[in-house]
Design a protein around this motif. Structure first.
Motif, short mmCIF file in Angstrom:
data_model
loop_
_atom_site.label_atom_id
_atom_site.label_comp_id
_atom_site.label_asym_id
_atom_site.label_seq_id
_atom_site.Cartn_x
_atom_site.Cartn_y
_atom_site.Cartn_z
N LEU A 14 0.83 -1.20 0.00
CA LEU A 14 0.00 0.00 0.00
C LEU A 14 0.86 1.25 0.00
O LEU A 14 1.98 1.24 0.52
CB LEU A 14 -0.90 0.01 1.24
CG LEU A 14 -1.74 -1.24 1.48
CD1 LEU A 14 -2.52 -1.10 2.77
CD2 LEU A 14 -2.68 -1.48 0.32
N LYS A 15 0.32 2.32 -0.58
CA LYS A 15 0.95 3.65 -0.58
C LYS A 15 -0.09 4.66 -0.18
O LYS A 15 -1.29 4.42 -0.34
CB LYS A 15 1.48 4.01 -1.97
CG LYS A 15 2.67 3.26 -2.43
CD LYS A 15 3.12 3.79 -3.78
CE LYS A 15 4.41 3.16 -4.20
NZ LYS A 15 4.91 3.72 -5.46
N TRP A 16 0.37 5.81 0.29
CA TRP A 16 -0.56 6.89 0.60
C TRP A 16 0.16 8.22 0.47
O TRP A 16 1.38 8.30 0.58
CB TRP A 16 -1.16 6.74 2.00
CG TRP A 16 -0.14 6.53 3.08
CD1 TRP A 16 0.51 7.51 3.80
CD2 TRP A 16 0.36 5.29 3.57
NE1 TRP A 16 1.37 6.94 4.70
CE2 TRP A 16 1.30 5.57 4.59
CE3 TRP A 16 0.11 3.95 3.26
CZ2 TRP A 16 1.98 4.59 5.28
CZ3 TRP A 16 0.79 2.97 3.95
CH2 TRP A 16 1.71 3.28 4.95
N ALA A 17 -0.61 9.25 0.21
CA ALA A 17 -0.06 10.61 0.11
C ALA A 17 -0.07 11.24 1.49
O ALA A 17 -0.89 10.90 2.34
CB ALA A 17 -0.91 11.44 -0.85
N SER A 18 0.84 12.15 1.69
CA SER A 18 0.90 12.87 2.96
C SER A 18 -0.17 13.97 2.96
O SER A 18 -0.23 14.77 2.03
CB SER A 18 2.29 13.48 3.12
OG SER A 18 2.53 13.84 4.44
N PRO A 19 -1.02 14.03 3.98
CA PRO A 19 -2.04 15.07 4.02
C PRO A 19 -1.44 16.42 4.42
O PRO A 19 -0.27 16.50 4.77
CB PRO A 19 -3.01 14.57 5.09
CG PRO A 19 -2.15 13.78 6.00
CD PRO A 19 -1.11 13.14 5.12
N ALA A 20 -2.24 17.46 4.39
CA ALA A 20 -1.77 18.78 4.82
C ALA A 20 -1.32 18.69 6.28
O ALA A 20 -1.98 18.06 7.11
CB ALA A 20 -2.90 19.80 4.69
N CYS A 21 -0.17 19.28 6.57
CA CYS A 21 0.38 19.17 7.93
C CYS A 21 -0.14 20.28 8.85
O CYS A 21 0.05 20.22 10.06
CB CYS A 21 1.90 19.16 7.89
SG CYS A 21 2.62 20.68 7.23
N ASN A 22 -0.75 21.31 8.29
CA ASN A 22 -1.33 22.41 9.07
C ASN A 22 -0.33 23.08 10.01
O ASN A 22 -0.65 23.40 11.15
CB ASN A 22 -2.57 21.92 9.84
CG ASN A 22 -3.67 21.52 8.90
OD1 ASN A 22 -3.84 22.10 7.83
ND2 ASN A 22 -4.42 20.50 9.28
N GLY A 23 0.90 23.29 9.52
CA GLY A 23 1.90 24.05 10.28
C GLY A 23 2.84 23.23 11.14
O GLY A 23 3.78 23.77 11.71
N SER A 24 2.62 21.94 11.26
CA SER A 24 3.51 21.08 12.04
C SER A 24 3.76 19.81 11.22
O SER A 24 2.82 19.11 10.85
CB SER A 24 2.85 20.72 13.38
OG SER A 24 3.68 19.87 14.14
N SER A 25 5.01 19.52 10.95
CA SER A 25 5.37 18.38 10.09
C SER A 25 4.81 17.07 10.63
O SER A 25 4.78 16.83 11.84
CB SER A 25 6.89 18.25 9.98
OG SER A 25 7.42 19.38 9.36
#
Length: 124
Positions: A14-25
């Motif tokens: 499986l693979k997945w994209a990184s979601p928005a971090c909203n200012g904190s990695s």
């Protein structure tokens, strides 16, 4: 949510994209699966910073497995993703077993056998 990158009779990658971090990695991802139990209960199968995971457990051919994903950063954990379900590839059937003569005459013969294991697919 997770998407299928590769599959075989006994594994899923499986693979997945990184979601928005909203200012904190994002510091880690938590991948949960239902162990093939129709989504009744999920357990952690991977925890780490990679955006992919291959299940090395021996999975059953032609079987459905469901997954969900959580991202985590210094502030906390995201909501749980939508459940994504994938099937392993089906395999060739096992050899028929217990061939038995039912009836015979000078011009014909009737035989029967036990249906073999389809390894995840219907035997036709």
């Amino acid at each position: 949510s997770a998407r299928l990158a590769q599959r075989s009779r006994n594994s899923l990658a499986l693979k997945w994209a990184s979601p928005a971090c909203n200012g904190s990695s994002i510091t880690k991802f938590i991948l949960e699966w239902d162990e093939g139990n129709e989504g009744d209960e999920f357990v952690v199968v991977y925890e780490g910073d990679e955006r992919q995971h291959k299940l090395h457990q021996k999975l059953e051919p032609g079987s459905k497995y469901s997954f969900r994903l959580v991202a985590e950063n210094a502030i906390g954990k995201s909501e749980i993703s939508a459940v994504a379900s994938f099937y392993t590839q089906a395999g060739v059937p096992s050899a028929p077993d217990a061939l038995e003569r039912i009836e015979a005459s000078s011009s014909s013969m009737t035989v029967a056998w036990k249906e073999p294991n389809g390894n995840g697919a219907h035997v036709t």
